[in-house]
Write a protein that holds these residues in place. Sequence first.
Motif, short mmCIF file in Angstrom:
data_model
loop_
_atom_site.label_atom_id
_atom_site.label_comp_id
_atom_site.label_asym_id
_atom_site.label_seq_id
_atom_site.Cartn_x
_atom_site.Cartn_y
_atom_site.Cartn_z
N ASN A 241 27.22 42.63 51.14
CA ASN A 241 28.54 42.22 50.63
C ASN A 241 28.77 42.87 49.27
O ASN A 241 29.35 42.27 48.36
CB ASN A 241 28.58 40.70 50.51
CG ASN A 241 29.96 40.12 50.63
OD1 ASN A 241 30.71 40.46 51.53
ND2 ASN A 241 30.31 39.24 49.71
N LEU A 242 28.34 44.12 49.16
CA LEU A 242 28.16 44.77 47.87
C LEU A 242 29.45 44.91 47.06
O LEU A 242 29.53 44.47 45.90
CB LEU A 242 27.53 46.15 48.07
CG LEU A 242 27.06 46.87 46.81
CD1 LEU A 242 26.03 46.05 46.06
CD2 LEU A 242 26.45 48.22 47.19
N ILE A 243 30.48 45.51 47.64
CA ILE A 243 31.72 45.75 46.90
C ILE A 243 32.38 44.44 46.52
O ILE A 243 32.88 44.27 45.41
CB ILE A 243 32.67 46.62 47.73
CG1 ILE A 243 32.05 48.00 48.00
CG2 ILE A 243 34.02 46.77 47.03
CD1 ILE A 243 31.68 48.78 46.75
N GLU A 244 32.39 43.49 47.44
CA GLU A 244 32.98 42.19 47.18
C GLU A 244 32.28 41.48 46.02
O GLU A 244 32.93 40.92 45.14
CB GLU A 244 32.93 41.32 48.44
CG GLU A 244 33.75 41.84 49.61
CD GLU A 244 32.97 42.77 50.54
OE1 GLU A 244 32.03 43.44 50.06
OE2 GLU A 244 33.30 42.82 51.75
N ASP A 245 30.93 41.53 46.01
CA ASP A 245 30.18 40.88 44.93
C ASP A 245 30.36 41.61 43.60
O ASP A 245 30.47 40.97 42.54
CB ASP A 245 28.70 40.81 45.30
CG ASP A 245 28.39 39.65 46.23
OD1 ASP A 245 29.34 38.93 46.62
OD2 ASP A 245 27.20 39.44 46.57
N LEU A 246 30.38 42.93 43.63
CA LEU A 246 30.61 43.70 42.40
C LEU A 246 31.98 43.38 41.81
O LEU A 246 32.15 43.31 40.60
CB LEU A 246 30.48 45.20 42.68
CG LEU A 246 29.06 45.72 42.91
CD1 LEU A 246 29.09 47.18 43.36
CD2 LEU A 246 28.20 45.57 41.66
N PHE A 247 32.96 43.18 42.68
CA PHE A 247 34.30 42.80 42.25
C PHE A 247 34.26 41.45 41.52
O PHE A 247 34.88 41.29 40.46
CB PHE A 247 35.23 42.74 43.46
CG PHE A 247 36.60 42.20 43.16
CD1 PHE A 247 37.59 43.04 42.65
CD2 PHE A 247 36.92 40.86 43.39
CE1 PHE A 247 38.86 42.54 42.36
CE2 PHE A 247 38.18 40.37 43.11
CZ PHE A 247 39.16 41.21 42.59
N GLU A 248 33.52 40.49 42.08
CA GLU A 248 33.44 39.16 41.45
C GLU A 248 32.69 39.22 40.12
O GLU A 248 33.04 38.51 39.18
CB GLU A 248 32.75 38.17 42.40
CG GLU A 248 33.50 37.91 43.70
CD GLU A 248 34.88 37.32 43.51
OE1 GLU A 248 35.12 36.67 42.47
OE2 GLU A 248 35.73 37.50 44.40
N ILE A 249 31.66 40.04 40.05
CA ILE A 249 30.90 40.20 38.81
C ILE A 249 31.80 40.78 37.71
O ILE A 249 31.80 40.30 36.56
CB ILE A 249 29.66 41.08 39.04
CG1 ILE A 249 28.64 40.33 39.92
CG2 ILE A 249 29.02 41.49 37.71
CD1 ILE A 249 27.51 41.19 40.44
N GLU A 250 32.57 41.80 38.06
CA GLU A 250 33.50 42.39 37.09
C GLU A 250 34.56 41.37 36.66
O GLU A 250 34.91 41.26 35.48
CB GLU A 250 34.17 43.62 37.69
CG GLU A 250 35.12 44.32 36.72
CD GLU A 250 35.79 45.54 37.32
OE1 GLU A 250 36.52 46.23 36.60
OE2 GLU A 250 35.59 45.80 38.53
#
Length: 259
Positions: A241-250
């Motif tokens: 779920n890499l892109i989705e999680d990176l979006f939430e981290i940002e």
Amino acid sequence: MKFQALIRFLLLFFCLSMMIASAKANMHIGIKLYENRHFDILNDSNPDKNIDKAILFFSNKINDPLYEKEAALYLLKSYYFKGEFILKDTEQKKKIFNEGKYLGEKLIHEFPNSVEYKYWYLVNLGSWAKAYGILTAAYEGVAEIMKKQSEIIIKIDSNYQDGGGYFMLGAVHHKSPYIPFFLSWPNNQDAIKYLQLALNTGFKKLNQKVYLAQALKKNNQINEAKNLLIEVSNAIPDSSNLIEDLFEIEKANNLLQNL
């Protein structure tokens, strides 16, 4: 004669088994494209290469009785991913989320007890509302639809997507505007209640933490909101779920800067 009939039956059974096995193997091609949706973004190449191929694959399979149910689910997921994480132009976002909205409406009508279709329909519908704006969403009755369908998801399977029904219900309470005599039920206290229930159901997802932090901030519970956002900003993204999680981290990092 009985022996010949048995042979014919076994041959028919074998052929059907091979067809089903072939169908499953074929479906795996599209699923793999969806699972690899983040590769092109990370490699800074054509960001929608895999997801476009996945959308084309599932669109071609959705009318085939052997594939239609699974293809429809993955098509909803693919529409959401492309619209939310790849497309930048608002008009293009509207177009892709229209596809997800119309497909989702069709599916929940045909399969009223499917939590999978309901959940991913609501995911697309929420992004549709964001792309079209508050007034259009209010006119279309989006908040009422999301509230009703979230409550049904909770009744059927409250554990789906790690409390996905609770999450959707909390999100719609948090995001929907309070409009006297028209939309009077949205309540941030209810948003906090349902988002906390989502967080306490199954795996604690980053988007659940970010939404809860935003609702807590709105309720002036700044320290609690800050602690959740720090957890998200320090999280290791899930590889599936890499892109989705990176979006939430940002997003968590940006929200922390404004606390």
